[in-house]
Scaffold this motif. Structure first.
Motif, mmCIF file in Angstrom:
data_model
loop_
_atom_site.group_PDB
_atom_site.id
_atom_site.type_symbol
_atom_site.label_atom_id
_atom_site.label_comp_id
_atom_site.label_asym_id
_atom_site.label_seq_id
_atom_site.Cartn_x
_atom_site.Cartn_y
_atom_site.Cartn_z
ATOM 1 N N CYS A 49 0.931 -1.308 0.128
ATOM 2 C CA CYS A 49 -0.034 0.041 0.063
ATOM 3 C C CYS A 49 0.805 1.375 -0.170
ATOM 4 O O CYS A 49 0.671 2.328 -0.756
ATOM 5 C CB CYS A 49 -0.940 0.061 1.386
ATOM 6 N N GLU A 50 1.984 1.390 0.699
ATOM 7 C CA GLU A 50 2.644 2.405 0.732
ATOM 8 C C GLU A 50 3.432 2.524 -0.547
ATOM 9 O O GLU A 50 3.708 3.741 -0.991
ATOM 10 C CB GLU A 50 3.888 2.060 2.099
ATOM 11 N N ALA A 51 3.795 1.377 -1.024
ATOM 12 C CA ALA A 51 4.723 1.533 -2.374
ATOM 13 C C ALA A 51 3.806 2.096 -3.543
ATOM 14 O O ALA A 51 4.481 2.620 -4.452
ATOM 15 C CB ALA A 51 4.973 0.166 -2.928
ATOM 16 N N VAL A 52 2.372 1.881 -3.476
ATOM 17 C CA VAL A 52 1.733 2.294 -4.518
ATOM 18 C C VAL A 52 1.129 3.709 -4.108
ATOM 19 O O VAL A 52 0.127 4.215 -4.830
ATOM 20 C CB VAL A 52 0.592 1.433 -4.872
ATOM 21 N N GLY A 53 1.171 4.297 -3.023
ATOM 22 C CA GLY A 53 0.657 5.602 -2.538
ATOM 23 C C GLY A 53 -0.625 5.340 -2.127
ATOM 24 O O GLY A 53 -1.334 6.458 -2.188
ATOM 25 N N LEU A 54 -1.167 4.056 -1.720
ATOM 26 C CA LEU A 54 -2.308 3.911 -1.325
ATOM 27 C C LEU A 54 -2.709 4.086 0.284
ATOM 28 O O LEU A 54 -2.047 3.472 0.932
ATOM 29 C CB LEU A 54 -2.992 2.501 -1.811
ATOM 30 N N GLU A 55 -3.648 4.651 0.781
ATOM 31 C CA GLU A 55 -4.062 4.624 2.019
ATOM 32 C C GLU A 55 -4.411 3.030 2.462
ATOM 33 O O GLU A 55 -4.981 2.666 1.612
ATOM 34 C CB GLU A 55 -5.048 5.855 2.553
ATOM 35 N N ALA A 56 -3.908 2.926 3.470
ATOM 36 C CA ALA A 56 -4.464 1.471 4.048
ATOM 37 C C ALA A 56 -5.620 0.966 3.977
ATOM 38 O O ALA A 56 -6.663 1.753 4.256
ATOM 39 C CB ALA A 56 -3.682 1.140 5.408
ATOM 40 N N ALA A 57 -5.610 -0.013 3.160
ATOM 41 C CA ALA A 57 -7.268 -0.588 3.217
ATOM 42 C C ALA A 57 -7.757 -1.071 4.499
ATOM 43 O O ALA A 57 -6.894 -1.388 5.389
ATOM 44 C CB ALA A 57 -7.238 -1.760 2.186
ATOM 45 N N PRO A 58 -9.021 -0.902 4.875
ATOM 46 C CA PRO A 58 -9.680 -1.368 5.902
ATOM 47 C C PRO A 58 -9.204 -2.752 6.430
ATOM 48 O O PRO A 58 -9.632 -3.420 5.329
ATOM 49 C CB PRO A 58 -11.010 -0.871 5.843
ATOM 50 N N ALA A 59 -9.224 -2.997 7.469
ATOM 51 C CA ALA A 59 -9.115 -4.374 7.777
ATOM 52 C C ALA A 59 -10.259 -5.507 7.753
ATOM 53 O O ALA A 59 -10.078 -6.543 7.396
ATOM 54 C CB ALA A 59 -8.433 -4.479 9.273
#
Length: 301
Positions: free
Chosen positions: A142-152
């Motif tokens: 998620c960090e590598a693609v610039g994506l805010e962490a997806a909900p668990a």
């Protein structure tokens, strides 16, 4: 249209346990960029190196090209491409995509759905991650693609989704007597094991079962390196270390390169060792390059 279900269906072209996460990686990257700029396009020439790095780090060990998903994802109805030649991808080659100023973005219907229902993006990302990558890589991907962490807690897909066996961790750690199979680490805080995890050899996302013969008890470091293809398990249940790994300091030598050829610690007698079929899958689909030669034993003085 069920966009979450559409994300899960991207797995259908990955057959026979062969890893080919090109499309999911491009989609995750596009979702991350959508969060930054919902109206922006991704010019191929501008994002090619980003996609190449993602494929090199999270894709299969065999050579691949970012042009493949940029072109082929159009056929899944979630991605569009235009170029100097007009709508549609100009071809599958890197040169064609560069020369025609090709640019892509999420399909119009999908962009509309994401604007209307912002929580949809997180659910889509969770399905892409669960279906194609082990949990140990989700946060950094998620960090590598610039994506805010997806909900668990994602919206569960219907019957198509397998249920994990929650006893897997305990069964695997017990079989290996709460010691890392690679380095023997067995740390606890009070009476609770800390930094020990149950790793799937054949990833759960690729039909790896929640069985002891598909598991290894690994410390957090070696679990991550195992899932990144730095480490593997070879014949005779000995540790494989990739020749592509570079580490010059004493910690890297002690924790990684000197493991080459070392027999696994465990499992205890009566517990099933890693099955040959699962070892073979990991070596073919995750382990990167050729293994280093086993470290020679010191001769007696």
């Amino acid at each position: 249209m069920d966009w979450v279900e559409r994300m899960a269906e991207l797995r259908q072209w990955s057959r026979g346990g062969v890893r080919a996460p090109h499309k999911p990686l491009l989609l995750l990257y596009a979702l991350g960029r959508f969060q930054e700029d919902a109206d922006g396009e991704l010019a191929y020439s501008a994002v090619e190196e980003d996609l190449r790095r993602l494929l090199a780090e999270y894709g299969p060990p065999r050579p691949t090209t970012p042009a493949y998903p940029f072109h082929h994802l159009v056929g899944d109805g979630v991605w569009e491409v235009r170029s100097d030649r007009g709508p549609g991808s100009p071809g599958t080659g890197v040169r064609e995509l560069r020369a025609t100023n090709a640019a892509g973005r999420l399909a119009p219907e999908l962009r509309t759905a994401l604007r209307r229902e912002p929580s949809l993006l997180g659910r889509m990302a969770r399905v892409l991650l669960d279906a194609n990558f082990p949990p140990s890589l989700h946060e950094e991907l998620c960090e590598a693609v610039g994506l805010e962490a997806a909900p668990a807690e994602a919206e569960r897909l219907a019957a198509a989704r397998r249920q994990r066996d929650r006893r897997m961790r305990e069964k695997v750690l017990t079989a290996y007597e709460y010691r890392c199979a690679f380095c023997g680490y067995d740390g606890r805080i009070d009476a609770v094991p800390v930094g020990l995890e149950a790793a799937h050899v054949r990833w759960w996302a690729f039909d790896g079962p929640d069985d002891v013969d598909n598991g290894l008890c690994l410390c957090s470091l070696h679990h991550r390196l195992f899932d990144k293809g730095v480490l593997g398990v070879g014949e005779g249940h000995r540790v494989l270390v990739s020749q592509r790994f570079v580490g010059h300091g004493p910690a890297a030598r002690a924790q990684v390169t000197e493991l080459s050829g070392r027999p696994l610690t465990g499992p205890q007698p009566g517990a099933a060792p890693v099955a040959a079929s699962h070892r073979a899958w990991h070596t073919a689909q995750v382990f990167r390059g050729d293994p280093r030669p086993a470290r020679a034993a010191s001769s007696p003085g």
